[in-house]
Motif scaffolding. Structure first.
Motif, short mmCIF file in Angstrom:
data_model
loop_
_atom_site.label_atom_id
_atom_site.label_comp_id
_atom_site.label_asym_id
_atom_site.label_seq_id
_atom_site.Cartn_x
_atom_site.Cartn_y
_atom_site.Cartn_z
N ILE A 1 0.83 -1.21 0.00
CA ILE A 1 0.00 0.00 0.00
C ILE A 1 0.86 1.26 0.00
O ILE A 1 0.61 2.20 -0.76
CB ILE A 1 -0.94 0.01 1.23
N ARG A 2 1.86 1.28 0.84
CA ARG A 2 2.74 2.47 0.96
C ARG A 2 3.43 2.76 -0.36
O ARG A 2 3.52 3.92 -0.78
CB ARG A 2 3.75 2.20 2.07
N ALA A 3 3.90 1.72 -1.04
CA ALA A 3 4.59 1.92 -2.32
C ALA A 3 3.63 2.38 -3.40
O ALA A 3 3.97 3.25 -4.21
CB ALA A 3 5.28 0.63 -2.74
N ASN A 4 2.42 1.82 -3.43
CA ASN A 4 1.44 2.23 -4.43
C ASN A 4 1.02 3.68 -4.23
O ASN A 4 0.94 4.45 -5.19
CB ASN A 4 0.22 1.30 -4.38
N PHE A 5 0.73 4.04 -2.99
CA PHE A 5 0.40 5.44 -2.71
C PHE A 5 1.57 6.35 -3.09
O PHE A 5 1.38 7.40 -3.71
CB PHE A 5 0.06 5.64 -1.23
N GLY A 6 2.77 5.95 -2.70
CA GLY A 6 3.95 6.78 -2.94
C GLY A 6 4.20 7.04 -4.41
O GLY A 6 4.43 8.18 -4.83
N ILE A 7 4.13 5.98 -5.20
CA ILE A 7 4.40 6.15 -6.63
C ILE A 7 3.27 6.95 -7.29
O ILE A 7 3.51 7.76 -8.20
CB ILE A 7 4.61 4.77 -7.32
N GLY A 8 2.04 6.77 -6.78
CA GLY A 8 0.93 7.57 -7.28
C GLY A 8 1.11 9.04 -6.98
O GLY A 8 0.83 9.91 -7.83
N LEU A 9 1.60 9.36 -5.79
CA LEU A 9 1.86 10.75 -5.41
C LEU A 9 2.97 11.36 -6.27
O LEU A 9 2.91 12.55 -6.61
CB LEU A 9 2.21 10.83 -3.93
N CYS A 10 3.96 10.54 -6.63
CA CYS A 10 5.02 11.03 -7.53
C CYS A 10 4.42 11.44 -8.87
O CYS A 10 4.76 12.50 -9.42
CB CYS A 10 6.08 9.96 -7.74
N TYR A 11 3.55 10.60 -9.41
CA TYR A 11 2.92 10.91 -10.70
C TYR A 11 2.06 12.17 -10.60
O TYR A 11 2.09 13.02 -11.51
CB TYR A 11 2.05 9.74 -11.15
N LEU A 12 1.32 12.31 -9.50
CA LEU A 12 0.47 13.49 -9.34
C LEU A 12 1.31 14.75 -9.18
O LEU A 12 0.95 15.81 -9.70
CB LEU A 12 -0.47 13.30 -8.14
N ASP A 13 2.43 14.63 -8.46
CA ASP A 13 3.32 15.79 -8.30
C ASP A 13 3.87 16.26 -9.65
O ASP A 13 4.17 17.44 -9.83
CB ASP A 13 4.50 15.43 -7.38
N ARG A 14 4.00 15.31 -10.59
CA ARG A 14 4.52 15.64 -11.92
C ARG A 14 3.40 15.84 -12.95
O ARG A 14 3.67 15.95 -14.14
CB ARG A 14 5.48 14.54 -12.40
N ASN A 15 2.15 15.89 -12.46
CA ASN A 15 0.98 16.08 -13.33
C ASN A 15 0.87 15.01 -14.42
O ASN A 15 0.41 15.30 -15.53
CB ASN A 15 1.01 17.48 -13.98
N GLU A 16 1.29 13.79 -14.10
CA GLU A 16 1.19 12.68 -15.05
C GLU A 16 -0.12 11.93 -14.76
O GLU A 16 -0.15 10.90 -14.10
CB GLU A 16 2.40 11.77 -14.94
N ALA A 17 -1.22 12.51 -15.27
CA ALA A 17 -2.56 12.05 -14.92
C ALA A 17 -2.82 10.60 -15.35
O ALA A 17 -3.45 9.84 -14.61
CB ALA A 17 -3.60 12.97 -15.54
#
Length: 248
Positions: A127-143
């Motif tokens: 869960i932590r890794a999935n959330f983390g990588i998702g937050l990276c994508y959102l921080d870079r606006n990679e929708a």
């Protein structure tokens, strides 16, 4: 004066259990013994959480709760396996996650993504890794990439458990800031389905609906928030604003 008893250490380690099945019929009938490995950890209330070990020897998937008595009766401790294999594998996973979290907080999203990727190679449902990588994508606006992670997380009940609440909140806020309002509403609504007594979920849904200009539904959710917590000042302000806006 009697001395107080020293509490026993909580159970934590690797356990195995065997399942015997009969397959075939007549003369071809035979017994098959399957062995399963689990990571067991005793809770503060004395119950035990069980998670299956994956091929990389780390606990994964949904947690199953059993009694301590059931664990001791039906499972066999695998002390050597835990010490030599499982514990080091868990440490390796946690090391990658800690490094990834640190890099993300420092704004190094590409390095963080790489470290979260290492963790997902060990446990794809982490869960932590999935959330983390998702937050990276959102921080870079990679929708588009964030949407893939969103689809994975929304199907995992464990993503909405209290231990992941801060990550859950960060992810929902990031979805809203990236104007992914429908996904943010779906995300918060999924959490409402698992625990409907958290006023913050209704407030967050109300904010998302307001930003997508669905004022009537936003008002309904602000009111639901206030039903649970009548003292929520942000919800009071939002309700008053929406009421005036709707009434013209």
């Amino acid at each position: 004066m009697t001395k107080s008893k020293t509490p026993l250490p909580k159970i934590k380690g690797t356990f195995s259990t065997k399942l015997i099945q009969e397959i075939g019929t007549g003369t071809t009938k035979r017994k098959v013994i399957q062995s399963f490995l689990y990571f067991a950890e005793e809770k503060d209330n004395g119950e035990v959480g069980l998670r299956v070990l994956n091929e990389n020897n780390v606990p994964t998937g949904e947690e199953q709760i059993i009694s301590k008595e059931e664990l001791l009766e039906s499972f066999t401790p695998e002390v050597e396996l835990y010490t030599s294999t499982v514990f080091p594998a868990i440490q390796k996973l946690n090391k990658s996650l800690a490094k990834a979290d640190r890099q993300r907080k420092e704004g190094n999203t590409f390095t963080a993504e790489m470290e979260y990727g290492k963790a997902l190679n060990i446990d794809e449902e982490n869960i932590r890794a999935n959330f983390g990588i998702g937050l990276c994508y959102l921080d870079r606006n990679e929708a588009e990439k964030a949407t893939d992670i969103f689809s994975r997380l929304i199907d995992l009940d464990a993503a909405f458990e209290s231990e992941h609440k801060h990550l859950f909140n960060d992810f929902g806020i990031s979805l809203r800031k990236n104007k992914m309002f429908d996904k943010a509403v779906n995300f918060y609504s999924r959490a409402v389905g698992l625990t409907n007594d958290d006023e913050n979920l209704y407030f967050n849904i109300a904010r998302c609906l307001y930003e997508k200009n669905d004022l009537k539904e936003a008002l309904k959710n602000a009111e639901k928030c206030l039903e649970i917590n009548p003292d929520s000042n942000p919800a009071k302000k939002l309700k008053n604003y929406l009421s005036k806006k709707i009434s013209g």
